[in-house]
Design a protein around this motif. Sequence first.
Motif, short mmCIF file in Angstrom:
data_model
loop_
_atom_site.label_atom_id
_atom_site.label_comp_id
_atom_site.label_asym_id
_atom_site.label_seq_id
_atom_site.Cartn_x
_atom_site.Cartn_y
_atom_site.Cartn_z
N LEU A 82 -1.85 -9.90 32.35
CA LEU A 82 -2.81 -10.89 32.87
C LEU A 82 -3.29 -10.51 34.26
CD1 LEU A 82 -1.20 -14.23 31.68
CD2 LEU A 82 -3.44 -13.34 31.01
N LEU A 83 -2.36 -10.14 35.13
CA LEU A 83 -2.73 -9.75 36.49
C LEU A 83 -3.63 -8.52 36.48
CD1 LEU A 83 0.72 -10.36 38.19
CD2 LEU A 83 -1.37 -11.74 38.49
N ASP A 84 -3.35 -7.57 35.60
CA ASP A 84 -4.16 -6.36 35.50
C ASP A 84 -5.58 -6.69 35.01
OD1 ASP A 84 -4.51 -3.49 35.62
OD2 ASP A 84 -4.53 -3.54 33.43
N VAL A 85 -5.69 -7.57 34.02
CA VAL A 85 -7.01 -7.95 33.51
C VAL A 85 -7.81 -8.69 34.59
CG1 VAL A 85 -8.24 -9.36 31.80
CG2 VAL A 85 -6.32 -7.93 31.09
N VAL A 86 -7.16 -9.55 35.35
CA VAL A 86 -7.84 -10.25 36.45
C VAL A 86 -8.41 -9.23 37.43
CG1 VAL A 86 -7.47 -11.70 38.49
CG2 VAL A 86 -6.58 -12.42 36.27
N ARG A 87 -7.62 -8.24 37.78
CA ARG A 87 -8.07 -7.22 38.74
C ARG A 87 -9.18 -6.34 38.15
NH1 ARG A 87 -2.29 -7.05 39.62
NH2 ARG A 87 -1.83 -8.10 41.58
N ASN A 90 -12.37 -8.26 37.86
CA ASN A 90 -12.73 -8.99 39.07
C ASN A 90 -13.01 -10.46 38.72
OD1 ASN A 90 -13.11 -9.29 41.83
ND2 ASN A 90 -15.30 -8.92 41.69
N ALA A 91 -12.11 -11.03 37.93
CA ALA A 91 -12.27 -12.41 37.46
C ALA A 91 -12.30 -13.38 38.62
CB ALA A 91 -11.12 -12.77 36.51
N GLU A 92 -13.00 -14.46 38.40
CA GLU A 92 -13.10 -15.53 39.40
C GLU A 92 -11.93 -16.49 39.33
OE1 GLU A 92 -16.15 -19.09 39.45
OE2 GLU A 92 -17.12 -17.25 40.11
N LEU A 93 -11.31 -16.59 38.14
CA LEU A 93 -10.28 -17.59 37.91
C LEU A 93 -9.37 -17.13 36.77
CD1 LEU A 93 -9.36 -20.65 38.41
CD2 LEU A 93 -10.90 -21.22 36.52
N LEU A 94 -8.10 -17.48 36.86
CA LEU A 94 -7.14 -17.28 35.78
C LEU A 94 -6.65 -18.65 35.33
CD1 LEU A 94 -5.17 -15.63 33.99
CD2 LEU A 94 -3.64 -15.54 35.98
N VAL A 95 -6.67 -18.90 34.02
CA VAL A 95 -6.21 -20.17 33.47
C VAL A 95 -4.97 -19.91 32.61
CG1 VAL A 95 -6.80 -22.20 32.11
CG2 VAL A 95 -8.59 -21.01 33.39
N VAL A 96 -3.88 -20.62 32.90
CA VAL A 96 -2.64 -20.48 32.14
C VAL A 96 -2.09 -21.85 31.79
CG1 VAL A 96 -1.98 -18.23 33.07
CG2 VAL A 96 -1.22 -20.30 34.23
N GLY A 97 -1.42 -21.93 30.66
CA GLY A 97 -0.69 -23.13 30.28
C GLY A 97 0.71 -23.07 30.85
N ILE A 98 1.21 -24.20 31.30
CA ILE A 98 2.56 -24.23 31.86
C ILE A 98 3.42 -25.24 31.11
CG2 ILE A 98 1.91 -23.44 34.15
CD1 ILE A 98 2.08 -26.39 35.07
N ALA A 113 4.10 -17.78 33.77
CA ALA A 113 3.26 -18.63 34.61
C ALA A 113 3.67 -18.55 36.08
CB ALA A 113 3.30 -20.08 34.12
N GLN A 114 4.96 -18.59 36.34
CA GLN A 114 5.42 -18.53 37.73
C GLN A 114 5.00 -17.22 38.38
OE1 GLN A 114 9.60 -19.30 38.20
NE2 GLN A 114 9.61 -18.59 40.30
N LYS A 115 5.17 -16.11 37.67
CA LYS A 115 4.81 -14.81 38.23
C LYS A 115 3.31 -14.72 38.52
CE LYS A 115 5.27 -9.85 37.59
NZ LYS A 115 5.91 -8.77 36.82
N VAL A 116 2.47 -15.16 37.58
CA VAL A 116 1.03 -15.03 37.82
C VAL A 116 0.55 -15.98 38.90
CG1 VAL A 116 0.52 -14.05 35.54
CG2 VAL A 116 0.29 -16.50 35.89
N ILE A 117 1.15 -17.17 38.97
CA ILE A 117 0.75 -18.11 40.02
C ILE A 117 1.07 -17.52 41.39
CG2 ILE A 117 1.34 -20.33 41.07
CD1 ILE A 117 1.61 -21.41 38.16
N LEU A 118 2.21 -16.90 41.52
CA LEU A 118 2.62 -16.35 42.81
C LEU A 118 1.92 -15.03 43.16
CD1 LEU A 118 6.44 -17.10 42.63
CD2 LEU A 118 4.71 -18.30 43.98
N CYS A 120 -1.10 -13.65 41.58
CA CYS A 120 -2.51 -13.47 41.27
C CYS A 120 -3.36 -13.49 42.55
CB CYS A 120 -2.99 -14.56 40.33
SG CYS A 120 -4.67 -14.27 39.71
N PRO A 121 -4.26 -12.49 42.70
CA PRO A 121 -5.10 -12.44 43.89
C PRO A 121 -6.26 -13.44 43.85
CG PRO A 121 -5.65 -10.62 42.44
CD PRO A 121 -4.47 -11.33 41.82
N LYS A 122 -6.46 -14.10 42.73
CA LYS A 122 -7.55 -15.07 42.57
C LYS A 122 -6.96 -16.45 42.28
CE LYS A 122 -10.69 -11.90 42.84
NZ LYS A 122 -12.11 -11.88 42.92
N PRO A 123 -7.78 -17.50 42.34
CA PRO A 123 -7.27 -18.84 42.03
C PRO A 123 -6.72 -18.91 40.60
CG PRO A 123 -9.41 -18.99 43.08
CD PRO A 123 -9.18 -17.53 42.77
#
Length: 132
Positions: A82-87, A90-98, A113-118, A120-123
Motif C-alpha cells: 500500500l505504501l509503495d502504491v501511494v508513492r 503520488n496518490a492524494e489519499l489512502l483509505v483503509v478499513g480499521i 492499518a497501524q503501519k500505514v497510518i504511521l 504513509c507520506p500522504k493523508p
Amino acid sequence: MTIIVVGYTADPFGHAALEHGIAEANLRGAGLVVVNATSGESYVDTRFAGDAETQDVQMRLDECGVDYELLQPVGVDPADELLDVVRRTNAELLVVGIRHRNPVGKLLLGSVAQKVILECPKPVLAVKPPES
C-alpha cells in the motif's frame, strides 16, 4: 489525474474502505487504485478476494463511474505494498478499513492499518463499517 488508493480486504472493513474511497473519488474527481494484497497465504488469507469477490468489486467500481485499477499482488507485505502504491502513483489519499484489536493482538500479529497510518507520506482516511 488525482489518485486515491484504497486498501481492500474481502470483509466488512474492506467494503467500508471501498465505499469511502468511491465517495472521495467522486468528491475530488479522482481515480482509484484498489489494492488487495496478500503475503502469499492466499489459500488461507480470508481477506484476499477470490474470483467471485473480485468480480463483485469490479461491478461496484464499474457502476460508480470512476476510473480505477484493481491490483491483487501476491507474495508481498500488504502494508508495504500500500505504501509503495501511494508513492508510485503520488496518490492524494489512502483509505483503509480499521478494526478494533486488543493490545496483545497488536503486539503478536502487527497491524497493516497501524503501519500505514504511521508511515504513509500522504493523508490516511481510516474507516469502520457501519455497525449492524
